[in-house]
Design a protein around this motif. Structure first.
Motif, short mmCIF file in Angstrom:
data_model
loop_
_atom_site.label_atom_id
_atom_site.label_comp_id
_atom_site.label_asym_id
_atom_site.label_seq_id
_atom_site.Cartn_x
_atom_site.Cartn_y
_atom_site.Cartn_z
N ALA A 98 9.05 -56.76 19.80
CA ALA A 98 8.65 -56.03 18.41
C ALA A 98 7.18 -56.00 18.40
CB ALA A 98 9.29 -57.07 17.54
N VAL A 99 6.39 -55.34 17.92
CA VAL A 99 5.24 -55.07 17.68
C VAL A 99 4.90 -54.88 16.21
CG1 VAL A 99 2.83 -54.03 18.38
CG2 VAL A 99 4.78 -54.18 20.19
N PHE A 100 4.07 -55.72 15.77
CA PHE A 100 3.76 -55.73 14.27
C PHE A 100 2.24 -55.10 14.34
CE2 PHE A 100 7.01 -58.98 14.49
CZ PHE A 100 7.82 -58.64 13.32
N TYR A 101 2.01 -54.18 13.41
CA TYR A 101 0.64 -53.64 13.43
C TYR A 101 0.53 -52.91 11.94
CZ TYR A 101 2.84 -48.90 13.66
OH TYR A 101 3.78 -47.74 13.41
N VAL A 102 -0.63 -52.79 11.63
CA VAL A 102 -1.28 -52.09 10.40
C VAL A 102 -1.52 -50.70 10.42
CG1 VAL A 102 -2.85 -52.19 8.56
CG2 VAL A 102 -2.26 -54.38 9.61
N ASP A 103 -0.64 -49.84 9.94
CA ASP A 103 -0.67 -48.37 9.97
C ASP A 103 -1.69 -47.80 9.02
OD1 ASP A 103 -0.07 -45.78 10.82
OD2 ASP A 103 1.83 -45.66 9.44
N THR A 104 -2.68 -47.46 9.93
CA THR A 104 -3.73 -46.63 9.17
C THR A 104 -3.64 -45.26 9.11
OG1 THR A 104 -5.15 -46.19 11.23
CG2 THR A 104 -5.62 -48.40 9.87
N GLY A 105 -2.53 -44.71 9.70
CA GLY A 105 -2.21 -43.41 9.85
C GLY A 105 -2.88 -42.64 11.25
N THR A 106 -3.74 -43.43 11.89
CA THR A 106 -4.30 -43.00 13.28
C THR A 106 -3.90 -44.06 14.26
OG1 THR A 106 -5.97 -41.87 11.80
CG2 THR A 106 -6.25 -42.29 14.34
N PRO A 107 -3.06 -43.91 15.29
CA PRO A 107 -2.64 -44.79 16.42
C PRO A 107 -3.96 -45.78 16.87
CG PRO A 107 -1.22 -42.96 16.66
CD PRO A 107 -2.49 -42.67 15.54
#
Length: 143
Positions: A98-107
């Motif tokens: 499971a990869v947790f990330y902050v979604d800025t809208g651009t990978p």
């Protein structure tokens, strides 16, 4: 010139809250072909092996009820959220990490905040696939 510099204990909390004010925290499921290297992998664009399956949407799920708690005794910010459930009714879904990330809208600018290795492939067939978030939090930021 000062010889000692002290970082405020709540700096991690402040920085995290500023980032989260503008963006969602998400989690994506990954197969066993990708290994997270925290010294190398910074952005979600570097993640490979995202799963496909019933009830799963590319990019993963947005976490609900994200909280930040500051522990003054340890100068630590604890980030937590509700469990994540994907409905695999009528099919199957398998995940290994499971990869947790902050979604800025651009990978290429969406930072990875942590990755969990679940220890093995976990499959739900015709049932809910639940990622249980421990009461101890998703991750911790220490000053």
């Amino acid at each position: 010139m000062p010889t000692t510099s002290t970082i405020p204990g709540q700096l991690g909390l402040s920085l995290w809250q500023a980032l989260r004010a503008a963006h969602d925290l998400k989690v994506m499921l990954i197969d066993n072909t990708w290994a997270y290297d925290p010294d190398v992998n910074r952005f979600v664009s570097e993640v490979t092996g995202e799963v496909t399956g019933t009830g799963y949407t590319a990019g993963g799920a947005t976490l609900a009820n994200v909280t930040e708690t500051y522990d003054a005794a340890t100068d630590t910010t604890i980030v937590n959220a509700d469990d994540v459930v994907w409905d695999a009714t009528g099919g199957a879904l398998t995940g290994h990490r499971a990869v947790f990330y902050v979604d800025t809208g651009t990978p290429t600018s969406s930072p990875i905040v942590t990755a969990w290795d679940l220890g093995a492939d976990i499959t739900a067939t015709n049932a809910a696939w639940t990622l249980s978030i421990d009461a101890g939090g998703i991750f911790r930021l220490a000053a």
